[in-house]
Write a protein that holds these residues in place. Sequence first.
Motif, PDB file in Angstrom:
ATOM      1  N   ALA A  95       0.802  -1.435  -0.037  1.00 19.98           N
ATOM      2  CA  ALA A  95      -0.015   0.002  -0.039  1.00 19.98           C
ATOM      3  C   ALA A  95       0.873   1.197  -0.038  1.00 19.98           C
ATOM      4  N   VAL A  96       2.011   1.227   0.773  1.00 22.38           N
ATOM      5  CA  VAL A  96       2.717   2.330   0.835  1.00 22.38           C
ATOM      6  C   VAL A  96       3.667   2.514  -0.547  1.00 22.38           C
ATOM      7  N   CYS A  97       3.993   1.321  -1.215  1.00 22.45           N
ATOM      8  CA  CYS A  97       4.487   1.460  -2.669  1.00 22.45           C
ATOM      9  C   CYS A  97       3.467   2.071  -3.684  1.00 22.45           C
ATOM     10  N   GLN A  98       2.153   1.748  -3.521  1.00 27.36           N
ATOM     11  CA  GLN A  98       1.308   2.363  -4.550  1.00 27.36           C
ATOM     12  C   GLN A  98       1.239   3.675  -4.286  1.00 27.36           C
ATOM     13  N   ALA A  99       1.088   4.245  -2.856  1.00 27.71           N
ATOM     14  CA  ALA A  99       0.901   5.467  -2.528  1.00 27.71           C
ATOM     15  C   ALA A  99       1.996   6.425  -2.981  1.00 27.71           C
ATOM     16  N   VAL A 100       3.161   5.940  -3.315  1.00 22.78           N
ATOM     17  CA  VAL A 100       4.291   6.910  -3.767  1.00 22.78           C
ATOM     18  C   VAL A 100       4.876   6.273  -5.110  1.00 22.78           C
ATOM     19  N   GLN A 101       4.170   5.625  -5.825  1.00 19.03           N
ATOM     20  CA  GLN A 101       4.572   5.188  -7.121  1.00 19.03           C
ATOM     21  C   GLN A 101       4.675   6.217  -8.156  1.00 19.03           C
ATOM     22  N   GLN A 124      13.305  -3.782   6.450  1.00 19.98           N
ATOM     23  CA  GLN A 124      12.365  -4.685   5.855  1.00 19.98           C
ATOM     24  C   GLN A 124      11.688  -4.088   4.736  1.00 19.98           C
ATOM     25  N   PHE A 125      11.358  -3.013   4.786  1.00 16.12           N
ATOM     26  CA  PHE A 125      10.702  -2.189   3.696  1.00 16.12           C
ATOM     27  C   PHE A 125      11.592  -2.340   2.498  1.00 16.12           C
ATOM     28  N   ARG A 126      12.732  -1.614   2.883  1.00 14.24           N
ATOM     29  CA  ARG A 126      13.850  -1.456   1.637  1.00 14.24           C
ATOM     30  C   ARG A 126      13.907  -3.091   1.034  1.00 14.24           C
ATOM     31  N   HIS A 127      14.070  -4.022   1.870  1.00 11.12           N
ATOM     32  CA  HIS A 127      14.164  -5.399   1.263  1.00 11.12           C
ATOM     33  C   HIS A 127      13.106  -5.858   0.213  1.00 11.12           C
ATOM     34  N   TYR A 128      11.711  -5.268   0.844  1.00 14.60           N
ATOM     35  CA  TYR A 128      10.447  -5.271   0.128  1.00 14.60           C
ATOM     36  C   TYR A 128      10.555  -5.041  -1.191  1.00 14.60           C
ATOM     37  N   VAL A 129      10.825  -3.581  -1.168  1.00 21.36           N
ATOM     38  CA  VAL A 129      11.085  -2.791  -2.448  1.00 21.36           C
ATOM     39  C   VAL A 129      11.899  -3.382  -3.496  1.00 21.36           C
TER      40      VAL A 129
END
Length: 122
Positions: free
Chosen positions: A49-55, A71-76
């Motif tokens: 959801a965060v990725c969608q918000a800043v895409q 963890q977020f960096r790894h996810y991205v």
Amino acid sequence: MFHAVVHLDHHHAQVLHFDAHQVHAARIEPHDRRAPGHDAHAEHALFEAVCQAVQDTPEVLVTGSHPVIGQFRHYVEAHRPRLAPRIADYRPAAPLSQGQMLALARQFFVAHDRMAGVPTPS
């Protein structure tokens, strides 16, 4: 908006999109909250959801506790590699008010853009 700052924890995210004249704030919660506590599925839903918000944002600063931003960096990098180059930095930070987030981000992006030789949009 040209810039965004995100503050993450394991349960929600605060996202501020901003330019010199306006700020748009959003609180993001994972869509899937099956059980209380740390749930990897809910965390991935939050990260997506965060990725969608800043895409569509050209430059993003991500803040939060050291473990969650790691963890977020790894996810991205694993799931949204096209977004990775637009994340200007990952900065550990304690919980911040919207005003503190905005001040931190404005200060960061002025220096970041200056070092990159890019004028900060007004």
